[in-house]
Structures are given as structure tokens and as C-alpha cells.
Write an enzyme that holds these catalytic residues in place. Structure first.
Site, PDB file in Angstrom:
ATOM      1  N   ARG A 119      39.084  39.068  48.100  1.00 31.25           N
ATOM      2  CA  ARG A 119      39.143  38.375  46.816  1.00 31.25           C
ATOM      3  C   ARG A 119      37.692  38.279  46.362  1.00 31.25           C
ATOM      4  NH1 ARG A 119      44.218  36.740  49.241  1.00 31.25           N
ATOM      5  NH2 ARG A 119      45.699  37.455  47.692  1.00 31.25           N
ATOM      6  N   GLY A 177      45.503  40.717  47.949  1.00 31.33           N
ATOM      7  CA  GLY A 177      46.217  40.654  49.227  1.00 31.33           C
ATOM      8  C   GLY A 177      46.524  42.049  49.741  1.00 31.33           C
ATOM      9  N   THR A 183      51.743  44.907  46.347  1.00 37.91           N
ATOM     10  CA  THR A 183      51.821  43.544  46.861  1.00 37.91           C
ATOM     11  C   THR A 183      53.140  43.394  47.593  1.00 37.91           C
ATOM     12  OG1 THR A 183      52.158  41.217  46.295  1.00 37.91           O
ATOM     13  CG2 THR A 183      52.617  42.773  44.552  1.00 37.91           C
ATOM     14  N   ASP A 191      54.838  40.894  47.703  1.00 36.10           N
ATOM     15  CA  ASP A 191      55.682  39.900  47.023  1.00 36.10           C
ATOM     16  C   ASP A 191      56.604  40.461  45.944  1.00 36.10           C
ATOM     17  OD1 ASP A 191      54.744  37.689  48.466  1.00 36.10           O
ATOM     18  OD2 ASP A 191      52.928  37.625  47.251  1.00 36.10           O
ATOM     19  N   ARG A 218      54.717  32.878  47.638  1.00 34.23           N
ATOM     20  CA  ARG A 218      54.211  31.600  47.124  1.00 34.23           C
ATOM     21  C   ARG A 218      54.850  31.268  45.781  1.00 34.23           C
ATOM     22  NH1 ARG A 218      48.251  31.973  46.780  1.00 34.23           N
ATOM     23  NH2 ARG A 218      48.473  33.066  48.734  1.00 34.23           N
ATOM     24  N   ASP A 222      48.814  41.544  40.814  1.00 34.62           N
ATOM     25  CA  ASP A 222      48.614  41.044  39.455  1.00 34.62           C
ATOM     26  C   ASP A 222      47.172  40.626  39.175  1.00 34.62           C
ATOM     27  OD1 ASP A 222      50.455  41.073  37.508  1.00 34.62           O
ATOM     28  OD2 ASP A 222      51.402  39.168  38.028  1.00 34.62           O
ATOM     29  N   ASP A 253      56.101  40.700  42.953  1.00 34.60           N
ATOM     30  CA  ASP A 253      56.041  39.883  41.732  1.00 34.60           C
ATOM     31  C   ASP A 253      55.106  40.472  40.674  1.00 34.60           C
ATOM     32  OD1 ASP A 253      53.802  39.454  43.245  1.00 34.60           O
ATOM     33  OD2 ASP A 253      53.704  37.301  42.868  1.00 34.60           O
TER      34      ASP A 253
HETATM   35  P1  ADP Z   1      46.292  40.260  43.942  1.00 33.83           P
HETATM   36  O1  ADP Z   1      45.650  41.435  43.314  1.00 33.83           O
HETATM   37  O2  ADP Z   1      46.926  40.592  45.250  1.00 33.83           O
HETATM   38  O3  ADP Z   1      47.211  39.526  42.984  1.00 33.83           O
HETATM   39  P2  ADP Z   1      44.321  38.127  43.575  1.00 33.83           P
HETATM   40  O4  ADP Z   1      45.125  37.352  42.621  1.00 33.83           O
HETATM   41  O5  ADP Z   1      43.585  37.385  44.630  1.00 33.83           O
HETATM   42  O6  ADP Z   1      45.164  39.232  44.371  1.00 33.83           O
HETATM   43  O7  ADP Z   1      43.264  38.979  42.723  1.00 33.83           O
HETATM   44  C1  ADP Z   1      42.378  39.864  43.358  1.00 33.83           C
HETATM   45  C2  ADP Z   1      41.052  39.838  42.678  1.00 33.83           C
HETATM   46  O8  ADP Z   1      41.189  40.274  41.331  1.00 33.83           O
HETATM   47  C3  ADP Z   1      40.393  38.478  42.561  1.00 33.83           C
HETATM   48  O9  ADP Z   1      39.741  38.084  43.735  1.00 33.83           O
HETATM   49  C4  ADP Z   1      39.401  38.723  41.431  1.00 33.83           C
HETATM   50  O10 ADP Z   1      38.290  39.400  41.929  1.00 33.83           O
HETATM   51  C5  ADP Z   1      40.176  39.660  40.523  1.00 33.83           C
HETATM   52  N1  ADP Z   1      40.783  38.897  39.416  1.00 33.83           N
HETATM   53  C6  ADP Z   1      41.884  38.125  39.447  1.00 33.83           C
HETATM   54  N2  ADP Z   1      42.114  37.552  38.246  1.00 33.83           N
HETATM   55  C7  ADP Z   1      41.126  37.955  37.426  1.00 33.83           C
HETATM   56  C8  ADP Z   1      40.772  37.723  36.062  1.00 33.83           C
HETATM   57  N3  ADP Z   1      41.507  36.929  35.288  1.00 33.83           N
HETATM   58  N4  ADP Z   1      39.673  38.331  35.568  1.00 33.83           N
HETATM   59  C9  ADP Z   1      38.925  39.135  36.348  1.00 33.83           C
HETATM   60  N5  ADP Z   1      39.194  39.392  37.645  1.00 33.83           N
HETATM   61  C10 ADP Z   1      40.274  38.831  38.184  1.00 33.83           C
END
Ligand code: ADP
Length: 336
Positions: free
Chosen positions: A87, A26, A140, A142, A186, A118, A144
Site C-alpha cells: 500500500r 492486497g 482481488t 474479494d 471486509r 479498486d 468487489d
Molecule cells: P486494492 O488495490 O487491493 O484495492 P488499496 O485500496 O490498498 O488496495 O489500494 C492500493 C493502493 O492504491 C493504495 O495504497 C494507494 O497507493 C493507491 N490508491 C488507493 N486509492 C487511491 C486514490 N484515491 N488516489 C490515488 N491512489 C490511490
């Protein structure tokens, strides 16, 4: 390039020649200030900086560009991210992570700076297992992320929420209405409780309290507020609690007070970053590069107890953080 502050080079290990930087997950206001700090701290130390577009997608697809000081002129004030973010479902597969790690090696990178939340940090863990040296900067709206008390973007998001609450208060007061305002969050209620406190809301509902939320109590409070002459009620609801429209209808039906629902949604993701976000983003970007130059591997930058820290990635991902319930209690006290 000439370093004007030569002193700063003393502790630098010279083997770091080339680093990559990407923004992932995000978007959050302040990401640009972090990119700027990474590029300029890198250039200051004669390290080549490669910008990777659209998060991990850009790594997998080789969407890259060399970045210099001039490429990050006039970006500090911009919301969003000049490197774009995305993503990347491919990173959730073994093949995807293998490919990303292979491109990192082909590009000859000595480290990868990941600016994200995260999920993006979990992506770093997968890459680290394949020999990629990752350093994370927490970003982020959030808040979090368990390893750090501050995440880039939070302050701007809360200020946007506060601004909306100020405006809704004006109109709610004039019409003696109730306003139910949904803010982002969320899984976490940090934005909600901060917005409720600084916007002077009467009540707040957030995901950590989901099991204890009782609409009847909120409605009782609104009626009590009316009986003591309050001209308006502001109720903040976090996205993760949901049911904002329904709650507004219910309040109106039961109390007879005109009630409007407002969902702020992605408004809170955008906007020019606040001074606080620019400061943390700049310092975190600087510390990320300094950590790499000092030979640190697989780390995250954090801000805790008033100081910037470099933490081990694995340990950071296992840390815990809890919402400050005292803020919630004080919101209720101050709403009398
Ligand atoms: P944020 O970083 O804001 O929390 P996301 O949760 O959408 O956003 O994660 C961003 C990207 O990080 C995902 O689209 C994916 O490419 C990668 N990612 C998330 N979780 C994993 C995981 N368990 N293993 C590998 N890549 C991951």
C-alpha cells in the site's frame, strides 16, 4: 526476437516500445500468471517490459528491473506476487502522484499495467490525469470490483475456504458441534456466500445484509436443525460482519451445543492459484498488452457474460454491481 506467430503482429502500432507492470494493494493468487502473460505478450511483440516492485512505491522510488521471458518461468504456480505489493500512502497526496507520473516519464514508459483492486484503479485515475497511460487488470480475492464479474484470486480464495469448511465439517460432525467460520471480505460478501454454498453451510452472514442480521434467528435455526437430527451446524461469517468469537459464545450459551469459532484470515490470500485463476490471469494479461499495442489509453480489462472486455477506466469506476441474493436464498433452501 523472432515472432513464431507473425500473423498476430498485423494490427500492432509500432510506437509502443516500453511498458511497465506492477502489482498493487492486497495480493491475490494468480497475480504471477498475469505478470507472466504481460511480460511474454510484450516480448512476443518486441516491447520492452519493466517490472516495478512493491506497487506504486516502486514507481515513486524507481525500484525497477527489466523483465524477460525467463524471469517469469516457473511462477504461474506460485501464490503471492514476484513483484511484491504494497500500500502506498504517498499516492494519496498530490506530490506523490506527481512524482510517480514524473518517474513514468523519466523511464520513457508508453504505458503502465496495474494489476490490483479498486484502490489501485483509483491510483490509475490520478495518474491518468497527469498523462500516464494506465491499463488495469482486476485482481482481488474479494471480487468487489464493479466493472467485472471476475477478479483474479477469487476462485483460489473460495477453494481455500471450501477446503477449511470440509475439514471443520468432519470434526464438527464427529463431536456434534457447531462451527462458526470467519472468511475474508471486509466490505463484500462474495467470498462468504460462495464458501457457504459450496461448503454446504447452514447459514451465512455478510456485510451487504449487515442491517438485517439477527443472531436470534441464526440460533433458532440451529436449534431447529438439532431437533431434526442434524449432527452439526456450519455458520459462515464474513470478516466485515465481525463478532465471530462472540457469536460462537452466544450460540453455545443459548443452545448448549459446543461451538467453536475459526477465523481463516490471511490463509485465504495465499496458495497456488487454481486453474480458473491462472486462466483468467493469463487471458487478462494478454488482453491488457494487446489493448496497449492497439493504441488504447486508460482502460481496464474486464470479464463479463463469458467474454473479456476492454472498458474505459473512468466509466469502469462508475459502474455498479450487486451481490447475487439468489445465492443466499438458495443456501437457505438447501440447508433444510
Ligand atoms: P486494492 O488495490 O487491493 O484495492 P488499496 O485500496 O490498498 O488496495 O489500494 C492500493 C493502493 O492504491 C493504495 O495504497 C494507494 O497507493 C493507491 N490508491 C488507493 N486509492 C487511491 C486514490 N484515491 N488516489 C490515488 N491512489 C490511490
Amino acid at each position: 526476437m523472432v515472432n513464431l506467430l507473425g500473423e498476430d503482429n498485423k494490427d500492432i502500432k509500432t510506437e509502443i516500445k516500453k511498458i511497465g507492470v506492477l502489482t498493487s494493494g492486497g495480493d491475490a493468487p494468480g497475480m504471477n500468471a498475469a505478470i507472466r502473460a504481460v511480460v511474454r505478450t510484450g516480448q512476443y511483440h518486441n516491447v520492452q517490459v519493466i517490472g516495478i516492485r512493491k506497487g506504486y512505491n516502486g514507481l515513486i522510488n524507481g525500484e525497477i528491473k527489466e523483465m524477460y521471458s525467463k524471469d517469469v518461468s516457473n511462477v504461474m504456480n506460485l501464490g503471492g506476487t514476484i513483484l511484491h505489493t504494497a500500500r502506498c500512502p504517498e499516492m494519496m497526496t498530490e506530490e506523490g502522484v506527481d512524482k510517480a507520473a514524473a518517474i513514468y516519464k523519466i523511464l520513457g514508459l508508453d504505458a503502465l499495467v496495474v494489476i490490483g483492486g479498486d484502490g489501485s484503479f483509483r491510483g490509475m485515475e490520478s495518474l491518468a490525469e497527469r498523462g500516464v497511460n494506465c491499463v488495469g487488470i482486476p485482481a482481488t480475492i474479494d471480487l468487489d470490483m464493479n466493472s467485472t464479474e471476475y477478479t483474479i484470486g477469487f476462485d483460489t480464495a473460495v477453494n481455500t475456504g471450501m477446503d477449511a469448511l470440509n475439514k471443520l465439517r468432519d470434526t464438527s460432525s464427529s463431536h456434534e458441534r457447531c462451527s462458526v467460520v470467519e472468511v475474508m471480505g471486509r466490505d463484500a460478501g462474495y467470498i462468504a456466500i460462495w464458501c457457504a454454498m459450496v461448503g454446504g453451510a447452514e447459514d451465512v452472514m455478510f456485510p451487504e445484509e449487515k442491517g438485517n442480521i439477527d443472531d436470534a434467528k441464526v440460533i433458532q435455526q440451529i436449534l431447529a436443525n438439532r431437533s431434526i437430527g442434524k449432527r452439526h451446524n456450519l455458520i459462515v461469517v464474513a470478516e466485515g460482519v465481525g463478532g465471530t468469537q462472540k457469536l460462537a459464545q452466544k450460540i453455545q450459551e443459548i443452545t448448549g451445543i459446543q461451538t467453536r469459532a475459526t477465523i481463516l484470515g490471511h490463509l485465504q490470500r495465499g496458495g497456488s492459484p487454481t486453474a480458473v485463476d491462472r486462466m483468467h490471469a493469463s487471458m487478462m494479461g494478454y488482453h491488457a498488452v494487446k489493448a496497449i499495442l492497439a493504441g488504447e489509453k486508460n482502460k481496464v480489462v474486464a470479464y463479463n457474460r463469458g467474454r473479456y472486455e476492454i472498458l474505459d477506466l473512468k466509466e469502469a469506476m462508475q459502474m455498479e454491481k450487486h451481490i447475487d441474493r439468489e445465492i443466499y436464498d438458495v443456501i437457505k433452501i438447501l440447508a433444510i
